[in-house]
Design an enzyme around this catalytic site. Structure first.
Site, PDB file in Angstrom:
ATOM      1  N   ARG A 132      29.439 -97.325  42.064  1.00 34.36           N
ATOM      2  CA  ARG A 132      30.201 -98.433  42.649  1.00 34.36           C
ATOM      3  C   ARG A 132      29.384 -99.705  42.471  1.00 34.36           C
ATOM      4  O   ARG A 132      28.240 -99.658  42.037  1.00 34.36           O
ATOM      5  CB  ARG A 132      30.637 -98.171  44.111  1.00 34.36           C
ATOM      6  CG  ARG A 132      29.749 -97.362  44.989  1.00 34.36           C
ATOM      7  CD  ARG A 132      28.411 -97.950  45.265  1.00 34.36           C
ATOM      8  NE  ARG A 132      28.508 -99.316  45.749  1.00 34.36           N
ATOM      9  CZ  ARG A 132      27.560-100.222  45.671  1.00 34.36           C
ATOM     10  NH1 ARG A 132      26.375 -99.922  45.118  1.00 34.36           N
ATOM     11  NH2 ARG A 132      27.705-101.430  46.128  1.00 34.36           N
ATOM     12  N   GLY A 133      30.013-100.852  42.830  1.00 33.28           N
ATOM     13  CA  GLY A 133      29.363-102.132  42.537  1.00 33.28           C
ATOM     14  C   GLY A 133      29.980-102.665  41.247  1.00 33.28           C
ATOM     15  O   GLY A 133      30.109-101.925  40.259  1.00 33.28           O
TER      16      GLY A 133
ATOM     17  N   ARG B  89      39.784 -98.672  39.721  1.00 31.31           N
ATOM     18  CA  ARG B  89      39.610 -99.541  40.902  1.00 31.31           C
ATOM     19  C   ARG B  89      40.121-100.947  40.558  1.00 31.31           C
ATOM     20  O   ARG B  89      39.885-101.422  39.443  1.00 31.31           O
ATOM     21  CB  ARG B  89      38.134 -99.598  41.366  1.00 31.31           C
ATOM     22  CG  ARG B  89      37.679 -98.288  42.008  1.00 31.31           C
ATOM     23  CD  ARG B  89      36.358 -98.428  42.742  1.00 31.31           C
ATOM     24  NE  ARG B  89      36.510 -99.061  44.041  1.00 31.31           N
ATOM     25  CZ  ARG B  89      35.465 -99.481  44.772  1.00 31.31           C
ATOM     26  NH1 ARG B  89      34.222 -99.325  44.326  1.00 31.31           N
ATOM     27  NH2 ARG B  89      35.658-100.042  45.954  1.00 31.31           N
TER      28      ARG B  89
ATOM     29  N   GLN C  84      27.365 -98.859  52.549  1.00 30.21           N
ATOM     30  CA  GLN C  84      26.514 -99.173  51.386  1.00 30.21           C
ATOM     31  C   GLN C  84      25.201 -99.832  51.817  1.00 30.21           C
ATOM     32  O   GLN C  84      24.174 -99.661  51.155  1.00 30.21           O
ATOM     33  CB  GLN C  84      27.260-100.118  50.421  1.00 30.21           C
ATOM     34  CG  GLN C  84      28.413 -99.473  49.671  1.00 30.21           C
ATOM     35  CD  GLN C  84      29.734 -99.674  50.381  1.00 30.21           C
ATOM     36  OE1 GLN C  84      29.791 -99.820  51.602  1.00 30.21           O
ATOM     37  NE2 GLN C  84      30.817 -99.671  49.633  1.00 30.21           N
TER      38      GLN C  84
ATOM     39  N   ASP D  70      32.630-109.275  43.686  1.00 26.72           N
ATOM     40  CA  ASP D  70      33.445-108.396  42.839  1.00 26.72           C
ATOM     41  C   ASP D  70      34.336-109.189  41.894  1.00 26.72           C
ATOM     42  O   ASP D  70      34.693-108.730  40.817  1.00 26.72           O
ATOM     43  CB  ASP D  70      34.291-107.464  43.698  1.00 26.72           C
ATOM     44  CG  ASP D  70      33.395-106.421  44.317  1.00 26.72           C
ATOM     45  OD1 ASP D  70      32.791-106.705  45.360  1.00 26.72           O
ATOM     46  OD2 ASP D  70      33.232-105.347  43.699  1.00 26.72           O
TER      47      ASP D  70
ATOM     48  N   ASN E 133      34.406-110.171  47.839  1.00 27.47           N
ATOM     49  CA  ASN E 133      33.264-109.261  47.961  1.00 27.47           C
ATOM     50  C   ASN E 133      33.584-108.269  49.082  1.00 27.47           C
ATOM     51  O   ASN E 133      34.660-108.326  49.710  1.00 27.47           O
ATOM     52  CB  ASN E 133      31.969-110.039  48.240  1.00 27.47           C
ATOM     53  CG  ASN E 133      30.735-109.163  48.089  1.00 27.47           C
ATOM     54  OD1 ASN E 133      30.606-108.426  47.106  1.00 27.47           O
ATOM     55  ND2 ASN E 133      29.828-109.206  49.049  1.00 27.47           N
ATOM     56  N   LYS E 134      32.675-107.378  49.324  1.00 24.67           N
ATOM     57  CA  LYS E 134      32.872-106.300  50.301  1.00 24.67           C
ATOM     58  C   LYS E 134      33.413-106.803  51.625  1.00 24.67           C
ATOM     59  O   LYS E 134      32.956-107.839  52.127  1.00 24.67           O
ATOM     60  CB  LYS E 134      31.539-105.572  50.484  1.00 24.67           C
ATOM     61  CG  LYS E 134      31.513-104.450  51.480  1.00 24.67           C
ATOM     62  CD  LYS E 134      32.583-103.407  51.222  1.00 24.67           C
ATOM     63  CE  LYS E 134      32.588-102.862  49.799  1.00 24.67           C
ATOM     64  NZ  LYS E 134      33.833-102.107  49.485  1.00 24.67           N
TER      65      LYS E 134
HETATM   66  O1  MRU Z   1      33.180-100.846  47.146  1.00 18.99           O
HETATM   67  P1  MRU Z   1      31.918-101.199  46.399  1.00 18.99           P
HETATM   68  O2  MRU Z   1      30.715-100.518  46.945  1.00 18.99           O
HETATM   69  O3  MRU Z   1      32.085-101.018  44.911  1.00 18.99           O
HETATM   70  O4  MRU Z   1      31.733-102.754  46.665  1.00 18.99           O
HETATM   71  C1  MRU Z   1      30.622-103.392  46.102  1.00 18.99           C
HETATM   72  C2  MRU Z   1      30.470-104.801  46.519  1.00 18.99           C
HETATM   73  O5  MRU Z   1      31.294-105.363  47.209  1.00 18.99           O
HETATM   74  C3  MRU Z   1      29.294-105.531  45.951  1.00 18.99           C
HETATM   75  O6  MRU Z   1      28.836-106.516  46.840  1.00 18.99           O
HETATM   76  C4  MRU Z   1      29.715-106.228  44.633  1.00 18.99           C
HETATM   77  O7  MRU Z   1      30.332-105.314  43.779  1.00 18.99           O
HETATM   78  C5  MRU Z   1      28.572-106.847  43.935  1.00 18.99           C
HETATM   79  S1  MRU Z   1      27.501-105.632  43.240  1.00 18.99           S
HETATM   80  C6  MRU Z   1      26.336-106.437  42.303  1.00 18.99           C
END
Ligand code: MRU
Length: 360
Positions: A56-57, A99, A203, A244, A254-255
């Protein structure tokens, strides 16, 4: 998916490894309790690994999908030599649908797709593998550049707060937000990192705290709901997060929880830095409101680590990203330069290749 051990150290910087015609991913669902790789050899398994958040990320899922195209070509060129290109394109669609929010996935696939179209009739694998490796290496290099540029913005020593995981695990190595932390810590500008736990996938607790401990950078874990109160105590100079997808006007997806942190930061006079490569900027999205926000299963909130925590039939809203308006962002740090107080004009300038006035 089988557990395998590639011939590298299991550290965050080796989250994605291509070896002997197979893709290895650190299983990020299992960290930090179990440190193990899974080995994947089909594009379907790669799409599933992205959907299930083994990886993920935003940048990491783009890189993983690029290697997924290599696996697709490996398979399809052998089994359907006459129409391998068409079959690979079908596999790419599956990968793209795994995703919705992080644009790095579509970005990496479109780069691989252009090469699929250009290749002749010979074995496509060597050229596609070289391109996937380039995407991987360029991401790591971009992170190192962002680390340097982001660290230059910090007048330390100060403490910082981060949300989710934007570290080496979430990228091709080094990390975006945690890359800035690594670079600034090395220069003595950061004393301690406060890591929000980041419900519901944790995370921050599981991944960010683990990564920072691996790097021996002082880290304190916070419940998400403690972030504003921690800022109120003083001593936090910056919130540093990844992204993201960034819209053309500088709004940041972002998250989930990043928006609350940014609102609290503005209230407490704490600056907000977003570190993300330009592959995260989507000029087709005029504002953050155009960005698709992934909503995941209700069970992620009705239960915690497999144990029920809510009435089994309670209604749930589980958006896993939010939009932080550009007005709450003090700096967007990319590998091409820094945009402070982002707006549509400054982002357009950055993306058109002109160095922004305030690049570091
Ligand atoms: O749901 P995830 O864990 O994929 O979400 C990740 C994030 O929101 C990160 O902050 C983002 O992808 C940046 S990672 C360099």
């Amino acid at each position: 998916m089988e557990a395998f051990k590639p011939d590298v150290d299991l550290i965050a910087d080796n989250a994605i490894v291509w070896q002997d015609g197979r893709l290895f991913l650190i299983d990020q669902r299992a960290l930090p309790q179990k440190e193990e790789y899974v080995g994947l050899d089909t594009p379907h398994l790669v799409a599933e690994a992205i959907r299930q958040m083994i990886v993920r990320g935003a940048p990491a899922i783009g890189i993983t999908a690029a290697y997924g195209v290599v696996l697709a070509a490996q398979l399809r060129h052998k089994t359907s030599p006459g129409d391998w290109r068409k079959r690979v394109k079908e596999d790419m669609k599956l990968l793209e649908e795994s995703r919705p929010t992080a644009v790095n996935l579509a970005w990496a696939l479109s780069r691989m797709g252009r090469l699929v179209d250009e290749l002749g009739e010979g074995d496509p694998v060597p050229a596609l593998l070289a391109e996937a490796r380039r995407i991987h290496a360029e991401d790591r290099e971009a992170n190192e550049t962002m680390g340097r540029l982001g660290a230059a913005l910090i007048d330390g020593p100060t403490d910082v707060l981060t949300h989710c995981n934007a570290g080496a695990l979430a990228t091709g190595g080094f990390g975006t937000a945690l890359g800035v932390v690594r670079a600034a810590f090395a220069k003595g500008k950061i004393g301690r990192v406060y890591a929000d736990e980041t419900r519901p996938w944790m995370q921050g607790a599981r991944l960010t705290a683990w990564e920072l401990q691996q790097d021996t950078i002082p880290v304190t874990l916070l419940a998400d709901s403690a972030a504003a109160w921690r800022m109120a105590q003083g001593g936090i100079g910056w919130v540093i997060v990844g992204a993201d997808r960034i819209a053309a006007n500088g709004d940041v997806a972002n998250k989930i929880g990043t928006y609350s942190v940014a609102v609290a930061a503005r209230h407490h006079g704490v600056k907000v830095m977003v570190a993300a490569p330009t592959s995260t900027i989507d000029m087709d999205m005029a504002t953050g409101l155009d960005i698709p926000i992934e909503e995941r299963e209700p069970e992620e909130l009705r239960a915690f680590a497999g144990a029920p925590v809510a009435a089994p039939d309670v209604e749930v809203w589980n958006p896993v990203f939010d939009i932080t308006p550009a007005a709450l962002v003090d700096a967007i740090v990319t590998e091409r330069g820094v945009v402070t107080q982002p707006d549509a004009g400054k982002i357009a300038k950055l993306m058109s290749g002109q160095t922004p006035a305030d690049s570091g």
